[in-house]
Design a protein around this motif. Structure first.
Motif, mmCIF file in Angstrom:
data_model
loop_
_atom_site.group_PDB
_atom_site.id
_atom_site.type_symbol
_atom_site.label_atom_id
_atom_site.label_comp_id
_atom_site.label_asym_id
_atom_site.label_seq_id
_atom_site.Cartn_x
_atom_site.Cartn_y
_atom_site.Cartn_z
ATOM 1 N N ARG A 184 0.841 -1.190 0.000
ATOM 2 C CA ARG A 184 0.000 0.000 0.000
ATOM 3 C C ARG A 184 0.879 1.243 0.000
ATOM 4 O O ARG A 184 2.006 1.221 0.467
ATOM 5 C CB ARG A 184 -0.959 0.020 1.182
ATOM 6 N N GLN A 185 0.301 2.294 -0.562
ATOM 7 C CA GLN A 185 1.004 3.565 -0.598
ATOM 8 C C GLN A 185 0.015 4.684 -0.342
ATOM 9 O O GLN A 185 -0.943 4.860 -1.115
ATOM 10 C CB GLN A 185 1.722 3.766 -1.927
ATOM 11 N N ALA A 186 0.254 5.413 0.732
ATOM 12 C CA ALA A 186 -0.570 6.570 1.060
ATOM 13 C C ALA A 186 0.127 7.820 0.529
ATOM 14 O O ALA A 186 1.341 7.813 0.307
ATOM 15 C CB ALA A 186 -0.752 6.662 2.572
ATOM 16 N N PRO A 187 -0.606 8.885 0.303
ATOM 17 C CA PRO A 187 -0.012 10.120 -0.218
ATOM 18 C C PRO A 187 1.151 10.595 0.653
ATOM 19 O O PRO A 187 1.019 10.679 1.875
ATOM 20 C CB PRO A 187 -1.173 11.111 -0.178
ATOM 21 N N GLY A 188 2.281 10.849 0.009
ATOM 22 C CA GLY A 188 3.438 11.340 0.720
ATOM 23 C C GLY A 188 4.221 10.300 1.485
ATOM 24 O O GLY A 188 5.179 10.633 2.182
ATOM 25 N N LYS A 189 3.819 9.046 1.360
ATOM 26 C CA LYS A 189 4.515 7.981 2.086
ATOM 27 C C LYS A 189 5.099 6.970 1.114
ATOM 28 O O LYS A 189 4.686 6.870 -0.042
ATOM 29 C CB LYS A 189 3.557 7.296 3.064
ATOM 30 N N GLU A 190 6.046 6.210 1.620
ATOM 31 C CA GLU A 190 6.656 5.174 0.795
ATOM 32 C C GLU A 190 5.727 3.971 0.691
ATOM 33 O O GLU A 190 4.891 3.727 1.559
ATOM 34 C CB GLU A 190 7.994 4.743 1.405
ATOM 35 N N ARG A 191 5.918 3.227 -0.375
ATOM 36 C CA ARG A 191 5.150 1.995 -0.538
ATOM 37 C C ARG A 191 5.659 0.974 0.483
ATOM 38 O O ARG A 191 6.853 0.783 0.639
ATOM 39 C CB ARG A 191 5.314 1.460 -1.951
ATOM 40 N N GLU A 192 4.723 0.309 1.157
ATOM 41 C CA GLU A 192 5.099 -0.677 2.155
ATOM 42 C C GLU A 192 4.396 -1.999 1.898
ATOM 43 O O GLU A 192 3.288 -2.045 1.358
ATOM 44 C CB GLU A 192 4.752 -0.196 3.579
ATOM 45 N N CYS A 193 5.072 -3.067 2.298
ATOM 46 C CA CYS A 193 4.493 -4.392 2.185
ATOM 47 C C CYS A 193 3.547 -4.607 3.357
ATOM 48 O O CYS A 193 3.969 -4.596 4.511
ATOM 49 C CB CYS A 193 5.582 -5.462 2.163
ATOM 50 N N VAL A 194 2.286 -4.801 3.062
ATOM 51 C CA VAL A 194 1.291 -5.046 4.095
ATOM 52 C C VAL A 194 1.258 -6.523 4.468
ATOM 53 O O VAL A 194 1.194 -6.882 5.644
ATOM 54 C CB VAL A 194 -0.099 -4.602 3.613
ATOM 55 N N ALA A 195 1.310 -7.369 3.452
ATOM 56 C CA ALA A 195 1.258 -8.808 3.677
ATOM 57 C C ALA A 195 1.867 -9.530 2.489
ATOM 58 O O ALA A 195 1.842 -9.019 1.368
ATOM 59 C CB ALA A 195 -0.180 -9.275 3.887
ATOM 60 N N ALA A 196 2.409 -10.707 2.764
ATOM 61 C CA ALA A 196 2.961 -11.529 1.693
ATOM 62 C C ALA A 196 2.661 -12.986 2.001
ATOM 63 O O ALA A 196 2.468 -13.365 3.163
ATOM 64 C CB ALA A 196 4.458 -11.304 1.545
ATOM 65 N N ILE A 197 2.635 -13.798 0.939
ATOM 66 C CA ILE A 197 2.338 -15.213 1.109
ATOM 67 C C ILE A 197 3.229 -16.011 0.178
ATOM 68 O O ILE A 197 3.479 -15.608 -0.961
ATOM 69 C CB ILE A 197 0.835 -15.476 0.835
ATOM 70 N N SER A 198 3.732 -17.124 0.673
ATOM 71 C CA SER A 198 4.618 -17.955 -0.127
ATOM 72 C C SER A 198 3.826 -18.694 -1.207
ATOM 73 O O SER A 198 2.595 -18.719 -1.186
ATOM 74 C CB SER A 198 5.345 -18.958 0.758
ATOM 75 N N ARG A 199 4.545 -19.292 -2.127
ATOM 76 C CA ARG A 199 3.885 -19.944 -3.260
ATOM 77 C C ARG A 199 2.929 -21.042 -2.811
ATOM 78 O O ARG A 199 1.899 -21.267 -3.443
ATOM 79 C CB ARG A 199 4.926 -20.520 -4.218
#
Length: 123
Positions: A38-53
């Protein structure tokens, strides 16, 4: 090249829920880690969640733990993000991305991106 299309974003009141979907086409994503960013205005893109294959391993940023759940259905070539107890600070554009390997949480390892879906949480 895999194409990713997110859906399910929208406007919701604080405390509400949304379920984001990411449909992949062009190539299978079954061998690749998938992530929601996710990326909010003025902020860096961040990983909210990830899942393995395989879906066995998952990662959540601290602010998402206990509220968000990432899942995948490799048969449908689709990844989901269930978001509960939403807060105004969750407001952002949410992106789905495919990793270059079966498991990673490094932003630089995610090379295929969707166009994003807006999530707005009102107080």
């Amino acid at each position: 090249q895999v194409q990713l299309v997110e859906s399910g974003g929208g406007l919701v009141q604080a405390g509400g829920s949304l379920r984001l979907s990411c449909a992949a086409s062009g190539r299978t994503i079954s061998s690749r880690a998938m992530g929601w960013f996710r990326q909010a205005p003025g902020k860096e893109r961040e990983c909210v969640a990830a899942i393995s294959r395989s879906g066995i391993s998952t990662y959540y940023t601290d602010s998402a733990k206990g509220r968000f759940t990432i899942s995948r259905d490799n048969a449908k070539n689709t990844v989901y993000l269930q978001m509960n107890s939403l807060k105004p600070e969750d407001t952002a554009v949410y992106y789905c991305a495919a990793g270059i390997s079966g498991w990673t949480t490094e932003l630089s390892d995610f090379r295929s991106w969707g166009q994003g879906t807006q999530v707005t949480v009102s107080s």
